[in-house]
Motif scaffolding. Structure first.
Motif, mmCIF file in Angstrom:
data_model
loop_
_atom_site.group_PDB
_atom_site.id
_atom_site.type_symbol
_atom_site.label_atom_id
_atom_site.label_comp_id
_atom_site.label_asym_id
_atom_site.label_seq_id
_atom_site.Cartn_x
_atom_site.Cartn_y
_atom_site.Cartn_z
ATOM 1 N N TYR A 14 21.506 29.691 -35.163
ATOM 2 C CA TYR A 14 22.682 29.680 -34.287
ATOM 3 C C TYR A 14 23.162 31.114 -34.177
ATOM 4 C CZ TYR A 14 23.461 24.572 -34.285
ATOM 5 O OH TYR A 14 23.370 23.214 -34.093
ATOM 6 N N GLN A 17 22.896 33.543 -37.137
ATOM 7 C CA GLN A 17 22.813 32.829 -38.417
ATOM 8 C C GLN A 17 21.581 31.925 -38.497
ATOM 9 O OE1 GLN A 17 25.957 30.014 -39.120
ATOM 10 N NE2 GLN A 17 25.470 29.836 -41.291
ATOM 11 N N VAL A 19 20.272 28.940 -39.901
ATOM 12 C CA VAL A 19 20.885 27.764 -40.511
ATOM 13 C C VAL A 19 19.844 26.947 -41.286
ATOM 14 C CG1 VAL A 19 22.060 25.605 -39.964
ATOM 15 C CG2 VAL A 19 22.730 27.703 -38.821
ATOM 16 N N PRO A 38 25.344 22.582 -50.960
ATOM 17 C CA PRO A 38 26.742 22.922 -50.664
ATOM 18 C C PRO A 38 27.130 22.675 -49.198
ATOM 19 C CG PRO A 38 25.581 24.771 -51.696
ATOM 20 C CD PRO A 38 24.568 23.742 -51.394
ATOM 21 N N ASN A 39 28.405 22.690 -48.911
ATOM 22 C CA ASN A 39 28.889 22.604 -47.527
ATOM 23 C C ASN A 39 28.260 23.720 -46.716
ATOM 24 O OD1 ASN A 39 32.007 21.813 -48.970
ATOM 25 N ND2 ASN A 39 30.840 20.414 -47.725
ATOM 26 N N GLY A 40 27.766 23.379 -45.550
ATOM 27 C CA GLY A 40 27.189 24.397 -44.671
ATOM 28 C C GLY A 40 25.756 24.765 -44.997
ATOM 29 N N GLY A 42 23.069 23.121 -44.367
ATOM 30 C CA GLY A 42 22.156 22.767 -43.275
ATOM 31 C C GLY A 42 21.702 21.310 -43.270
ATOM 32 N N LYS A 43 22.327 20.480 -44.084
ATOM 33 C CA LYS A 43 21.906 19.076 -44.215
ATOM 34 C C LYS A 43 22.033 18.309 -42.893
ATOM 35 C CE LYS A 43 24.927 18.379 -47.507
ATOM 36 N NZ LYS A 43 25.495 19.739 -47.596
ATOM 37 N N GLU A 158 25.685 11.309 -45.431
ATOM 38 C CA GLU A 158 26.882 10.955 -46.213
ATOM 39 C C GLU A 158 27.410 9.558 -45.893
ATOM 40 O OE1 GLU A 158 29.745 14.015 -46.945
ATOM 41 O OE2 GLU A 158 28.485 15.514 -45.994
#
Ligand SMILES: Nc1ncnc2c1ncn2[C@@H]1O[C@H](COP(=O)(O)OP(=O)(O)OP(=O)(O)O)[C@@H](O)[C@H]1O
Ligand SMILES: [Mg+2]
Length: 299
Positions: A14, A17, A19, A38-40, A42-43, A158
């Motif tokens: 992106y 970045q 990702v 962790p958050n961010g 890339g899941k 999630e």
């Protein structure tokens, strides 16, 4: 085990970045793989690529050996997914929504819908209008919709987010049932590591877009296990191990651990007893997924 999903060198950028950075993964029939990070990390992005929600990326996704880029109409029967909040028609009931989705996916058997509704434990509210649902209710209806046609792959981002803890074991049981009985390959992300640990065969760790490790959770370690000993005579026990040149690690004022082949454990305990060293407890220490996570992400 037949390979159902293969992810090959997936890279997603992106702007400036990166990702996702050359992600490789394979998922077999009936296998449940957890994705943690962790958050961010890339899941969600990875899951969106697999389900075709993101179309611009480098690398390839194969479903049953077919590249999804070449499958123009992108067969929706192949993948069931719950990514972010599922979209339903708010003025229809949950059941009517399921009927609608089952019709567009070509499934006509109402008994199967009823079975899924029952197995997921959503009978209580499935006849209420969706606009009156709470987040957790929508989440569970989303899982029902995702499995309607028993697709070979189930992608769950999630799914336990927003669910009350009493429901989580039921959902876990359902996902295991789908994998085992319907041979569905399940790819599931969660921040609740204990959840992943109880449900998955393998866990993939992702950090800053890189798949850093895949760990088999079902593997039984035969040769080396960590055994902890608790005793009020810690000095004596240390001497015992020192004399035999067995390495140990002190864990507390009455506790130490060693690594050994479990087939020698009975003899060892017998000899410690013969040396008149009392043992309050002897147990196998297994690393929790949380400990693995912190170790893997810390590296
Ligand atoms: N549409 C977008 N445009 C630009 N950047 C994006 C976009 N979508 C996601 N990102 C970035 O990509 C990275 C990965 O996001 P992603 O949602 O995949 O993370 P995640 O692992 O699912 O995190 P979480 O655990 O918080 O759900 C983040 O840095 C995010 O800011
Ligand atoms: Mg996410």
């Amino acid at each position: 085990m037949e390979e159902i999903l293969k992810i090959k060198d997936i890279t997603k950028v992106y702007g400036k970045q990166v990702v996702l950075d050359k992600v490789n993964l394979s998922l077999g029939e009936g296998e449940i793989i957890g994705l943690v990070g962790p958050n961010g990390a890339g899941k969600t992005t990875l899951m969106k690529i697999i389900t075709g929600l993101i179309k611009k990326y480098n690398g390839d996704v194969f479903i049953k050996n077919e590249n999804i880029k070449e499958n123009i109409k992108h067969d929706t029967k192949q993948i069931g997914c719950v990514i972010e909040t599922p979209g339903f028609y708010p003025d229809l009931t949950g059941y009517e929504n399921l009927l609608f989705f089952s019709e567009i996916s070509g499934l006509k058997d109402k008994n199967e819908i009823n079975e899924i509704v029952k197995k997921l434990g959503i009978e209580d509210y499935v006849n209420k209008k969706v606009k009156k649902y709470s987040l957790g209710m929508k989440q569970r209806l989303g899982v029902a919709q995702a499995v309607l046609s028993y697709p070979p792959i189930l992608i769950l981002d999630e799914p336990t987010n927003g669910l009350d803890p009493a429901i989580v074991p039921e959902l876990r049981k359902f996902i295991k049932y789908i994998a085992k009985e319907k041979h569905t390959a399940v790819f599931i992300s969660s921040h609740i590591l204990s959840e992943i640990e109880l449900m998955c065969d393998k866990v993939a760790f992702i950090q800053e877009g890189k798949l850093v490790k895949i760990e088999n959770l079902k593997e039984v370690k035969r040769d080396n296990t960590t055994i902890a000993f608790i005793t009020s005579k810690i000095e004596e026990l240390r001497n015992f191990f020192n004399e035999r040149k067995i390495e140990y690690k002190i864990l507390g004022e009455d506790k130490l651990q060693i690594v050994l082949n479990p087939k020698h454990l009975e003899d060892l305990v017998l000899n410690i007893s013969k040396a008149n060293i009392p043992l309050r407890s002897v147990y196998e220490v297994s690393e929790s997924l949380e400990e693995k996570y912190l170790r893997t992400m810390g590296e």
